[in-house]
Design a protein around this motif. Structure first.
Motif, short mmCIF file in Angstrom:
data_model
loop_
_atom_site.label_atom_id
_atom_site.label_comp_id
_atom_site.label_asym_id
_atom_site.label_seq_id
_atom_site.Cartn_x
_atom_site.Cartn_y
_atom_site.Cartn_z
N ASP A 65 0.84 -1.20 0.00
CA ASP A 65 0.00 0.00 0.00
C ASP A 65 0.88 1.25 0.00
O ASP A 65 0.93 1.99 0.98
N ILE A 66 1.59 1.48 -1.10
CA ILE A 66 2.44 2.66 -1.23
C ILE A 66 1.70 3.68 -2.09
O ILE A 66 1.20 3.34 -3.18
N SER A 67 1.59 4.91 -1.63
CA SER A 67 0.85 5.94 -2.33
C SER A 67 1.41 6.17 -3.73
O SER A 67 2.62 6.08 -3.97
N ALA A 68 0.51 6.52 -4.64
CA ALA A 68 0.92 6.80 -6.02
C ALA A 68 1.79 8.05 -6.10
O ALA A 68 2.52 8.25 -7.09
N ASN A 69 1.72 8.91 -5.09
CA ASN A 69 2.52 10.14 -5.10
C ASN A 69 3.87 9.98 -4.41
O ASN A 69 4.66 10.92 -4.37
N SER A 70 4.13 8.81 -3.82
CA SER A 70 5.39 8.59 -3.11
C SER A 70 6.51 8.30 -4.09
O SER A 70 6.30 7.72 -5.17
N SER A 71 7.73 8.70 -3.70
CA SER A 71 8.90 8.41 -4.54
C SER A 71 10.05 7.82 -3.72
O SER A 71 11.14 7.62 -4.24
N GLU A 72 9.79 7.53 -2.42
CA GLU A 72 10.81 6.89 -1.60
C GLU A 72 10.17 6.19 -0.42
O GLU A 72 9.04 6.50 -0.03
N ILE A 73 10.88 5.21 0.14
CA ILE A 73 10.39 4.46 1.29
C ILE A 73 11.59 3.87 2.01
O ILE A 73 12.58 3.50 1.39
N VAL A 74 11.53 3.85 3.34
CA VAL A 74 12.57 3.23 4.15
C VAL A 74 12.10 1.83 4.54
O VAL A 74 11.01 1.67 5.11
N VAL A 75 12.90 0.83 4.22
CA VAL A 75 12.56 -0.55 4.54
C VAL A 75 13.47 -1.01 5.68
O VAL A 75 14.66 -1.25 5.46
#
Length: 686
Positions: free
Chosen positions: A662-672
């Motif tokens: 569930d990652i937003s369509a406007n997101s461009s980065e994520i910390v895993v």
């Protein structure tokens, strides 16, 4: 020839003549009415024979198909010989024609005349044409219901009705003039299943055909318990008024008696009411001079001795000033604990306030810190101490006023119970042995010690020793769990909990099963139950339940859990968009424990084909203290528009599984978190 003439004169050798009979041609149809007269003409398909009247010797014979002998034989001037079935009803007209009187329904059929002229050289037999006689008849009843019938409620009732006629009559049943559907007919009889009081009434059987109709009526009475037609209604009345609670019923038989109850007890047996109640002939209950305790739920039950009598209830509310009920002469409160002195009262309308006195003086709560009045008017003390002791009275009030103060109660302080010997926090013992857990109260002889198992799922055996100790002998797996020892006296109770672990058993069931499904896999986690005193392992059991797969009759399959996985496992090889059931089975050297509860989950729909969507322009990964920072460039505008991203990961040649769905369509980065930077041995994909 002489022998034939001798037969015709004596009518003794009929069989000889019948050797000459043959079937004539088709003839006309004659219709007649039951009870009427018909004439059957003797006609021939060929040229008419020599006039019968000119022959000195001749025989006229009429036969009916289906009868062994003719219905009429006439020889010359001799009297005709008649079939017994037609005696007195047939005769000849114009020498050869047949007259049939007093028609009966069974006279219908094929008739033929035959003429034998004995003066002819060859004694030739002339056959006429067959004539079809149809006898019509209006309906008549061969079986009809009696004028009146009775049945018991719930029983089966059959009303017979059979009619004959030509054409065959049609049977129709009516109740009070309204036609009853034919689904209830059985060969003309009316079948009534499980009759009720509504089944009573006048029934009519109507039989009709083209010739007429007949009817027969019967009155049906249904016997059964009474039916309440006027139930009692709830009412509110003031104290000292008279109450009339109506209850009227009808019944067959009508020999009814009425019984009235308040709260399930016969009103004539209630001491405070027996002299003030009367049941009228029509079932009405009269209560004279109402008092507050007359309020309650009243039930009317008419009965005539048949089956189960009906009931109807209503609530009587007696409006009155607030009334204090008897208080105990002594009220015991626990020293050093919370205490409550209640003011038993009834009030209708509800209470507005309660005034208290202590030792004969109005109670001023401001002088006693921690003392308050509850909404019900009870006196609450946060901590009972020496100031609490004394003699108390209360006076309740409502909008009607008060009926006076309560009787006094003497508040006496008493120490709450305590443990002289308390259980330890936990016990560990081998199954099959004896476990004694000591628990004793202090020196107070009024203290009673009891034991109970917390969250008891099923009944188990245990005993309490005279000194309050818990005896578990022999110790079984079911004894494992939390146990509570309670010590109580008349002012309070205290409790202590201990945990019992039973060793040398199979493990207990896993709990808190959780399933997080993906497209072709599911992450399963759980909490381990007690291991029974030895190392335990687990297996995940899975069952496909989608109806499209062999009608949902799939078998369970198991996946072993490696010891290094602890209490979680990713189950792979599942089908997308499919319903599954999951359960956990624990194992140790003593055997297997029970299965955990079953959890349902559905795998996700398959991802859309990558060819239909443009992937992110770039994907980079940077190791940080919080985990791996994944960054990507948003793709160009697409149709349909992108609604979000799914982050997947896999090891070399391994199967993809979801890291984040569930990652937003406007997101461009994520910390895993917990993920190492991508190497040649692992892959990530958006």
């Amino acid at each position: 020839m002489g022998s034939v003439r001798s037969y015709l004169q004596t009518f003794t050798v009929v069989a000889l003549l019948r050797l000459f009979l043959t079937t004539g041609g088709a003839g006309p149809e004659v219709r007649g009415m039951v009870g009427g007269v018909v004439e059957l003409e003797c006609s021939f398909p060929q040229s008419a024979p020599t006039s019968v009247t000119s022959a000195s010797l001749h025989v006229v014979e009429w036969v009916r198909r289906g009868l062994d002998i003719p219905i009429l034989i006439k020889f010359g001037s001799y009297a005709p010989r008649l079939h017994p079935q037609y005696e007195g009803r047939v005769s000849l007209l114009r020498v050869t024609d047949l007259r049939l009187e007093d028609l009966q329904m069974d006279d219908g059929g094929l008739y033929e005349c035959r003429i034998l002229l004995l003066d002819e050289p060859t004694d030739e037999l002339q056959n006429g044409t067959w004539t079809l006689l149809s006898v019509t008849a209006p309906p008549t009843f061969t079986e009809a219901p009696p004028p009146a019938m009775e049945a018991l409620v719930g029983s089966h009732l059959s009303l017979p009705c059979v009619a004959i006629g030509n054409p065959t009559p049609t049977i129709t049943w009516l109740k009070e003039g309204i036609v009853i559907p034919r689904i209830n007919y059985q060969e003309g009889a009316l079948s009534l299943q499980a009759v009720s009081s509504q089944s009573a009434g006048q029934y009519t059987c109507h039989a009709s055909n083209s010739e007429g109709n007949v009817t027969c009526m019967t009155k049906v009475k249904i016997k059964g318990p009474p039916v309440i037609v006027v139930p009692p209604t709830s009412t509110s009345l003031n104290k000292s008024q008279n109450a009339l609670l109506r209850c009227q019923a009808v019944a067959d038989p009508p020999n009814m008696t009425y019984v009235w109850q308040r709260g399930g007890e016969n009103v004539h047996h209630i001491e405070s009411m027996k002299s003030r109640v009367k049941i009228m002939v029509d079932g009405t209950l009269l209560i004279s001079s109402l008092i507050p305790k007359d309020s309650g739920n009243y039930t009317c039950m008419p009965t005539n001795g048949l089956l189960n009598p009906p009931t109807a209830s209503a609530i009587l509310t007696v409006m009155h000033p607030a009334q204090a009920l008897p208080m105990p002469q002594q009220t015991y409160l626990p020293t050093g604990m919370e205490g409550v002195v209640t003011c038993p009262a009834v009030a209708q309308p509800p209470l507005l306030q309660v005034d208290w006195t202590k030792d004969g003086e109005p109670l001023d709560l401001s002088l006693y810190p921690g003392w308050t009045l509850t909404p019900e008017g009870s006196l609450f003390m946060t901590t009972v101490n020496d100031d609490t002791a004394g003699v108390y009275t209360c006076t309740p009030y409502n909008s009607y006023g008060s009926m006076g103060s309560s009787e006094p109660t003497d508040v006496i302080l008493q120490d709450p119970p305590s443990f002289s010997v308390a259980p330890e926090k936990q016990y560990r013992q081998e199954a099959g042995r004896t476990l004694i857990i000591h628990c004793q109260g202090n020196e107070d002889p009024t203290i009673k010690v009891t034991w109970s198992k917390v969250d008891l799922a099923r009944r188990i055996s245990y005993s309490v020793e005279p000194n309050g100790s818990l005896l578990l002998q022999p110790l079984t797996k079911d004894h494992q769990g939390a146990w509570e020892c309670s010590a109580a006296n008349r002012v309070a109770s205290v409790k202590v909990i201990t945990q019992v672990f039973v060793l040398g058993t199979s493990p207990h069931a896993a709990t808190s099963l959780s399933v997080s499904p993906g497209v072709r896999q599911a992450n399963v986690s759980w909490e381990a139950g007690f291991d029974g005193g030895s190392d335990q392992t687990f297996s995940v059991w899975v069952k496909k339940t989608s109806a499209s797969d062999n009608d949902g009759k799939q078998n369970w399959f198991s996946v072993p859990v490696p010891p290094s996985s602890g209490c979680s496992l990713q189950v792979t090889g599942l089908s997308p968009a499919t319903d599954y059931q999951f359960s956990i089975l624990s194992h140790n050297k003593m055997g297997t424990g029970p299965f955990s509860e079953i959890t349902d989950a559905r795998t996700l729909d398959p991802l859309p084909r990558r060819s239909k969507l443009k992937p992110p322009a770039s994907l980079s990964a940077n190791q940080g203290s919080a985990g791996v920072l994944l960054q990507w460039s948003l793709p160009e505008a697409q149709h349909p528009p992108i609604t979000g991203f799914v982050l997947q990961s896999r090891t070399e040649q391994g199967e993809w599984f979801h890291l984040d769905e569930d990652i937003s369509a406007n997101s461009s980065e994520i910390v895993v978190p917990g993920l190492h930077k991508v190497t040649s041995q692992s892959h990530c994909s958006l």
